[in-house]
Design an enzyme around this catalytic site. Structure first.
Site, mmCIF file in Angstrom:
data_model
loop_
_atom_site.group_PDB
_atom_site.id
_atom_site.type_symbol
_atom_site.label_atom_id
_atom_site.label_comp_id
_atom_site.label_asym_id
_atom_site.label_seq_id
_atom_site.Cartn_x
_atom_site.Cartn_y
_atom_site.Cartn_z
ATOM 1 N N HIS A 1 26.194 19.290 -18.133
ATOM 2 C CA HIS A 1 24.896 18.972 -18.746
ATOM 3 C C HIS A 1 23.955 20.120 -18.426
ATOM 4 O O HIS A 1 24.159 20.857 -17.458
ATOM 5 C CB HIS A 1 24.355 17.639 -18.215
ATOM 6 C CG HIS A 1 24.349 17.538 -16.712
ATOM 7 N ND1 HIS A 1 23.363 18.090 -15.925
ATOM 8 C CD2 HIS A 1 25.236 16.983 -15.844
ATOM 9 C CE1 HIS A 1 23.633 17.851 -14.646
ATOM 10 N NE2 HIS A 1 24.783 17.189 -14.561
ATOM 11 N N HIS B 1 19.433 16.178 -15.199
ATOM 12 C CA HIS B 1 19.989 16.134 -16.556
ATOM 13 C C HIS B 1 18.875 16.699 -17.426
ATOM 14 O O HIS B 1 17.991 15.969 -17.878
ATOM 15 C CB HIS B 1 20.354 14.716 -16.972
ATOM 16 C CG HIS B 1 21.541 14.188 -16.213
ATOM 17 N ND1 HIS B 1 21.997 12.900 -16.312
ATOM 18 C CD2 HIS B 1 22.379 14.790 -15.320
ATOM 19 C CE1 HIS B 1 23.058 12.733 -15.534
ATOM 20 N NE2 HIS B 1 23.304 13.856 -14.913
ATOM 21 N N GLU C 1 31.556 20.376 -14.250
ATOM 22 C CA GLU C 1 31.895 19.365 -13.255
ATOM 23 C C GLU C 1 33.032 18.423 -13.664
ATOM 24 O O GLU C 1 32.837 17.216 -13.755
ATOM 25 C CB GLU C 1 30.658 18.534 -12.917
ATOM 26 C CG GLU C 1 29.904 17.976 -14.128
ATOM 27 C CD GLU C 1 28.728 17.090 -13.691
ATOM 28 O OE1 GLU C 1 28.959 16.161 -12.911
ATOM 29 O OE2 GLU C 1 27.596 17.356 -14.131
ATOM 30 N N ASP D 1 22.663 20.911 -8.459
ATOM 31 C CA ASP D 1 23.531 19.741 -8.656
ATOM 32 C C ASP D 1 24.960 20.181 -8.330
ATOM 33 O O ASP D 1 25.617 20.811 -9.167
ATOM 34 C CB ASP D 1 23.387 19.273 -10.113
ATOM 35 C CG ASP D 1 24.200 18.031 -10.418
ATOM 36 O OD1 ASP D 1 24.779 17.443 -9.495
ATOM 37 O OD2 ASP D 1 24.257 17.659 -11.614
ATOM 38 N N ASP E 1 0.803 -1.223 0.000
ATOM 39 C CA ASP E 1 0.000 0.000 0.000
ATOM 40 C C ASP E 1 0.842 1.282 0.000
ATOM 41 O O ASP E 1 0.304 2.381 0.136
ATOM 42 C CB ASP E 1 -0.915 0.019 1.240
ATOM 43 C CG ASP E 1 -1.930 -1.100 1.174
ATOM 44 O OD1 ASP E 1 -2.232 -1.565 0.056
ATOM 45 O OD2 ASP E 1 -2.418 -1.516 2.243
ATOM 46 N N TYR F 1 39.688 10.650 -11.183
ATOM 47 C CA TYR F 1 39.350 9.494 -10.351
ATOM 48 C C TYR F 1 40.513 8.507 -10.414
ATOM 49 O O TYR F 1 40.653 7.761 -11.383
ATOM 50 C CB TYR F 1 38.047 8.864 -10.853
ATOM 51 C CG TYR F 1 36.956 9.909 -11.003
ATOM 52 C CD1 TYR F 1 36.193 10.311 -9.908
ATOM 53 C CD2 TYR F 1 36.744 10.547 -12.233
ATOM 54 C CE1 TYR F 1 35.233 11.307 -10.038
ATOM 55 C CE2 TYR F 1 35.784 11.537 -12.368
ATOM 56 C CZ TYR F 1 35.034 11.912 -11.266
ATOM 57 O OH TYR F 1 34.088 12.903 -11.403
ATOM 58 N N GLU G 1 31.795 20.499 -8.833
ATOM 59 C CA GLU G 1 30.654 20.767 -9.721
ATOM 60 C C GLU G 1 29.883 21.999 -9.260
ATOM 61 O O GLU G 1 29.479 22.098 -8.103
ATOM 62 C CB GLU G 1 29.711 19.558 -9.731
ATOM 63 C CG GLU G 1 28.444 19.783 -10.542
ATOM 64 C CD GLU G 1 27.577 18.537 -10.667
ATOM 65 O OE1 GLU G 1 27.613 17.677 -9.764
ATOM 66 O OE2 GLU G 1 26.861 18.428 -11.686
ATOM 67 N N HIS H 1 34.049 11.178 -17.942
ATOM 68 C CA HIS H 1 32.724 11.738 -18.243
ATOM 69 C C HIS H 1 32.882 13.142 -18.834
ATOM 70 O O HIS H 1 33.976 13.697 -18.856
ATOM 71 C CB HIS H 1 31.841 11.751 -16.989
ATOM 72 C CG HIS H 1 32.377 12.546 -15.827
ATOM 73 N ND1 HIS H 1 32.292 13.914 -15.754
ATOM 74 C CD2 HIS H 1 33.000 12.143 -14.679
ATOM 75 C CE1 HIS H 1 32.822 14.316 -14.613
ATOM 76 N NE2 HIS H 1 33.270 13.263 -13.944
ATOM 77 N N ASP I 1 28.238 14.501 -3.975
ATOM 78 C CA ASP I 1 27.500 15.055 -5.112
ATOM 79 C C ASP I 1 26.043 15.065 -4.690
ATOM 80 O O ASP I 1 25.398 14.011 -4.645
ATOM 81 C CB ASP I 1 27.740 14.174 -6.343
ATOM 82 C CG ASP I 1 27.067 14.722 -7.600
ATOM 83 O OD1 ASP I 1 26.180 15.582 -7.480
ATOM 84 O OD2 ASP I 1 27.433 14.261 -8.698
ATOM 85 N N HIS J 1 28.762 7.112 -9.712
ATOM 86 C CA HIS J 1 27.381 7.190 -9.203
ATOM 87 C C HIS J 1 27.207 6.317 -7.965
ATOM 88 O O HIS J 1 26.217 5.593 -7.830
ATOM 89 C CB HIS J 1 26.386 6.809 -10.299
ATOM 90 C CG HIS J 1 26.281 7.866 -11.358
ATOM 91 N ND1 HIS J 1 25.723 7.660 -12.585
ATOM 92 C CD2 HIS J 1 26.680 9.167 -11.362
ATOM 93 C CE1 HIS J 1 25.775 8.771 -13.304
ATOM 94 N NE2 HIS J 1 26.360 9.698 -12.589
ATOM 95 N N ARG K 1 35.807 15.441 -7.734
ATOM 96 C CA ARG K 1 34.974 16.151 -8.706
ATOM 97 C C ARG K 1 34.580 17.468 -8.057
ATOM 98 O O ARG K 1 34.345 17.513 -6.841
ATOM 99 C CB ARG K 1 33.736 15.316 -9.078
ATOM 100 C CG ARG K 1 32.766 16.017 -10.008
ATOM 101 C CD ARG K 1 31.771 15.073 -10.726
ATOM 102 N NE ARG K 1 30.808 14.430 -9.837
ATOM 103 C CZ ARG K 1 30.840 13.173 -9.482
ATOM 104 N NH1 ARG K 1 31.832 12.384 -9.928
ATOM 105 N NH2 ARG K 1 29.932 12.656 -8.676
HETATM 106 N N1 GLY Z 1 24.536 14.296 -9.987
HETATM 107 C C1 GLY Z 1 24.540 13.783 -11.282
HETATM 108 C C2 GLY Z 1 25.457 14.522 -12.141
HETATM 109 O O1 GLY Z 1 26.303 15.236 -11.653
HETATM 110 O O2 GLY Z 1 25.359 14.511 -13.334
HETATM 111 MN MN MN Z 2 25.874 17.019 -12.754
HETATM 112 MN MN MN Z 3 26.233 16.021 -9.685
#
Ligand code: GLY
Ligand code: MN
Ligand code: MN
Length: 439
Positions: free
Chosen positions: A351, A358, A381, A268, A36, A385, A405, A347, A257, A240, A403
């Site tokens: 974005h 995103h 960002e 973000d 439920d 790593y 960002e 990466h 993050d 992630h 990272r």
């Molecule tokens: N938090 C997801 C990214 O940085 O794209």
């Molecule tokens: Mn991001």
């Molecule tokens: Mn992020």
């Protein structure tokens, strides 16, 4: 956000759709978590962008030039007993008064009313493939209209991707949207600062996650914009990582993050800092490379530059930096061409950011990277790593995952860093963490 803002958006969309077109946009379905219990409901972003209507079981239909009203909202009717159990509903009257619909109908009448609205329209604007149950229903309604051909009724025969038009609108943020995004970023920046202040060796990652959520909620952001990533030591090298259950060790870095969703807009932000409050020489050397890359990339965020320019700027700094510290060997231009940085930086540098973390909006127009324009919001960002699993990497670099960002708005003459409130330089971070120790 003001009702007028939503009315403006619908008008703009209807100017594009024009006479002969019809827009159909359902909100997201509710999803069962277990028995439920439902997952917290979140409206579909496109639906919410056009309506501001927060309830489940709702469909927006726009019919430009319909004499009885152009904006139709199908939603739940008021129901005293259901509202006692599950909460208040706007009802049909509320849909018109509070949300500016011209006409509102019970959601249970959708099957009866929608085919009539499709009759003799030429073009449907709809997002096919997002909600398969709704796709099936739409096909059924169209078949019903088509079967009336002999009665002189024609069904729309052009299917247009609603996203194609709507996402272009969503890419350019209005003044009200920018205000909301500034706030979403500010809330998250405060929470990052707080995380730096409470962090101690011996805590668990989830305790830091709890601080972030506490900070978001305290300032009115009722949910994170995405599951927070709180990774210490080796976990900082998992892009992630969301398990967030490990012990935080003296001498390791912590990568966070985490962004807040405020009034349906995401922030973000990523910050990385030493768990004990002091960067080691190796951690600091890598941190300074990532920071320089980030600043170089942010510098490229201005109108007239291409979407890819910040990424290229970051890559150049990263390649040169990895040579300086002896991790890569060779000439930076060659290393860039050969993508020798990829084991360490895999990466892209950003974005679009908006209602979705995103966010929607094309990155290329045809084959060309898109030009940055005022009102667009992007993340910046870059990261490095240095996982112990990278072959040949000297031990002193192991488990340094960094990272940085920020959320950056393109302005008329450059940019504004919406997330500037989160400490970022080595000195700022160490100072922020020391202040907490002294307190
Ligand atoms: N938090 C997801 C990214 O940085 O794209
Ligand atoms: Mn991001
Ligand atoms: Mn992020």
């Amino acid at each position: 956000m003001d009702k007028k803002e939503f009315i403006r958006r619908r008008k703009r969309l209807m100017d594009i759709v024009d006479n002969g077109g019809i827009v159909i946009q359902p909100t997201a379905p509710e999803r069962v978590r277990n028995r439920d219990v439902f997952y917290p409901f979140r409206p579909d972003s496109d639906f919410y962008y056009l309506t501001g209507f927060p309830e489940p079981e709702a469909v927006l239909v726009l019919v430009p030039d319909r004499p009885q009203g152009e904006c139709l909202l199908f939603c739940r009717e008021k129901d005293a007993e259901a509202e006692t159990w599950h909460g208040r509903r706007a009802g049909l009257e509320g849909a018109c008064e509070l949300y500016g619909a011209d006409d509102a109908f019970p959601i249970s009448d959708l099957d009866d009313i929608l085919p009539g609205l499709l009759e003799n329209k030429d073009r449907i604007y709809y997002t096919m493939g997002r909600y398969q149950d709704f796709d099936q229903r739409l096909v059924g309604w169209l078949n019903r209209v088509s079967s009336k051909g002999r009665a002189g009724v024609h069904a729309p025969d052009q299917f247009n991707s609603l996203g194609h038009y709507l996402h272009e609108m969503r890419l350019y943020k209005s003044r009200d949207e920018i205000k909301t995004m500034r706030r979403a970023a500010q809330i998250a920046a405060h929470a990052h600062r707080r995380a730096m202040q409470v962090c101690r060796p011996g805590m668990h990652e989830f305790q830091i996650e709890a601080e972030l959520l506490h900070g978001f909620m305290q300032e009115g952001a009722r949910a994170p914009a995405y599951p927070s990533i709180v990774g210490g030591g080796a976990n900082s090298c998992i892009l992630h990582y969301t398990e967030n259950n490990a012990l935080l060790r003296d001498g390791d870095l912590l990568l966070i993050d985490a962004g807040a969703e405020f009034d349906s807009y995401a922030s973000d932000i990523t910050r990385t800092f030493p768990i004990n409050g002091r960067f080691s020489p190796e951690q600091r050397a890598i941190y300074e490379i990532v920071l320089e890359a980030q600043l170089a990339a942010i510098d490229k965020v201005r109108p007239g530059n291409l979407w890819n320019d910040p990424h290229q700027a970051a890559l150049e700094v990263i390649a040169k930096g990895l040579i300086d510290v002896g991790i890569l060997k060779g000439r930076w231009r060659t290393l860039l061409k050969d993508e020798a940085y990829r084991p360490y930086y895999m990466h892209r540098t950003g974005h679009w950011l908006g209602m979705d973390v995103h966010d929607v909006g094309d990155y290329k127009i045809g084959d060309e990277w898109r030009t940055l324009e005022p009102g667009m919001v992007t993340t910046v960002e870059p990261g490095l790593y240095l996982s112990l699993s990278i072959k040949g990497l000297a031990k002193r670099w192991w488990n340094i995952g960094i990272r940085i960002e920020d959320d950056v708005l393109v302005t008329a003459d450059g940019h504004e860093i919406l997330s500037a409130g989160a400490p970022k330089t080595v000195a700022e971070i160490e100072h922020t963490m020391q202040q907490a120790c002294a307190a």
